[in-house]
Motif scaffolding. Structure first.
Motif, PDB file in Angstrom:
ATOM      1  N   LEU A  81       0.820  -1.224   0.000  1.00 16.47           N
ATOM      2  CA  LEU A  81       0.000   0.000   0.000  1.00 16.47           C
ATOM      3  C   LEU A  81       0.847   1.265   0.000  1.00 16.47           C
ATOM      4  O   LEU A  81       0.622   2.172  -0.798  1.00 16.47           O
ATOM      5  N   ASN A 111      -2.711  -2.589  -3.603  1.00 17.94           N
ATOM      6  CA  ASN A 111      -3.389  -3.325  -2.548  1.00 17.94           C
ATOM      7  C   ASN A 111      -3.282  -4.811  -2.874  1.00 17.94           C
ATOM      8  O   ASN A 111      -3.946  -5.308  -3.777  1.00 17.94           O
ATOM      9  N   ARG A 113      -8.957  -0.773   1.335  1.00 17.22           N
ATOM     10  CA  ARG A 113      -7.918  -0.182   2.189  1.00 17.22           C
ATOM     11  C   ARG A 113      -8.163  -0.512   3.661  1.00 17.22           C
ATOM     12  O   ARG A 113      -7.243  -0.910   4.377  1.00 17.22           O
ATOM     13  N   THR A 168      -7.382  -4.145   4.297  1.00 17.46           N
ATOM     14  CA  THR A 168      -5.937  -4.400   4.270  1.00 17.46           C
ATOM     15  C   THR A 168      -5.268  -3.885   5.536  1.00 17.46           C
ATOM     16  O   THR A 168      -4.466  -4.594   6.157  1.00 17.46           O
TER      17      THR A 168
END
Length: 184
Positions: free
Chosen positions: A93, A99, A117, A120
């Motif tokens: 990232l 990602n 996001r 993750t």
């Protein structure tokens, strides 16, 4: 079947530890992981990069445990693996603007970028915490407690975390169909 195969070395490590102790269990874990990778390569023709990494880590840390006759090395193995996985996600990232979870799961699941996001970063945090927790248990309790934690505690916490992820992702799925995501 794949889930059972993934936990095969851990379960054999646990059983061997209960029967013969940490050093035999470590050898069994190494052999089971080699067998797991060989079976995957034979049956599917493909081994995921994380599986190769896991094999390398068990061979290095397990081998050091057996050669030095020091269980400290094998106790570090889960932490190293957790931190490498979390670090890879974070570096993907931050360093590469990629990602990695989306790269792996994007074909099966359509989510907005903010959800990818968030998911993750939650995995990065989970892996960081699991690494610290493993070290805390490994070096504040006896080896038998650590082995029990590795199997039951680690897998239990992973299950709770995955259920939490599923609940979070549930807001993007309605009536068995994914909620349409706005494309930029």
């Amino acid at each position: 079947m794949k889930l059972l195969l993934d936990f095969f070395p851990i379960v054999l490590f646990f059983v061997a530890f209960k029967l013969w102790g940490i050093y035999v269990a470590t050898g069994v874990a190494i052999a089971a992981t080699v067998a797991q990778i060989a079976w995957l390569r034979y049956s599917t023709g493909k081994v995921e990069p994380m599986q190769w990494l896991s094999l390398g880590i068990i061979v290095v840390f397990g081998g050091a445990t057996i050669l030095a006759h020091d269980e400290t090395f094998i106790k570090w193995k889960p932490t190293v693996l957790y931190w490498l996985m979390g670090g890879a996600l974070a570096i993907g990232l931050l360093g590469f603007r990629k990602n990695l979870l989306k790269s792996v799961m994007g074909a099966q699941l359509e989510l907005p970028e903010t959800a990818w996001r968030a998911m993750t970063w939650s995995w990065v945090l989970f892996f960081a915490v699991m690494g610290v927790l493993n070290l805390w248990v490994a070096f504040h309790f006896d080896t038998a407690t650590w082995v029990n934690f590795k199997l039951f505690g680690g897998l239990g916490l992973m299950a709770v975390f995955v259920i939490g992820q599923a609940l979070y992702l549930g807001r993007y799925v309605k009536d068995g169909k994914e909620v349409p995501v706005e494309k930029p």
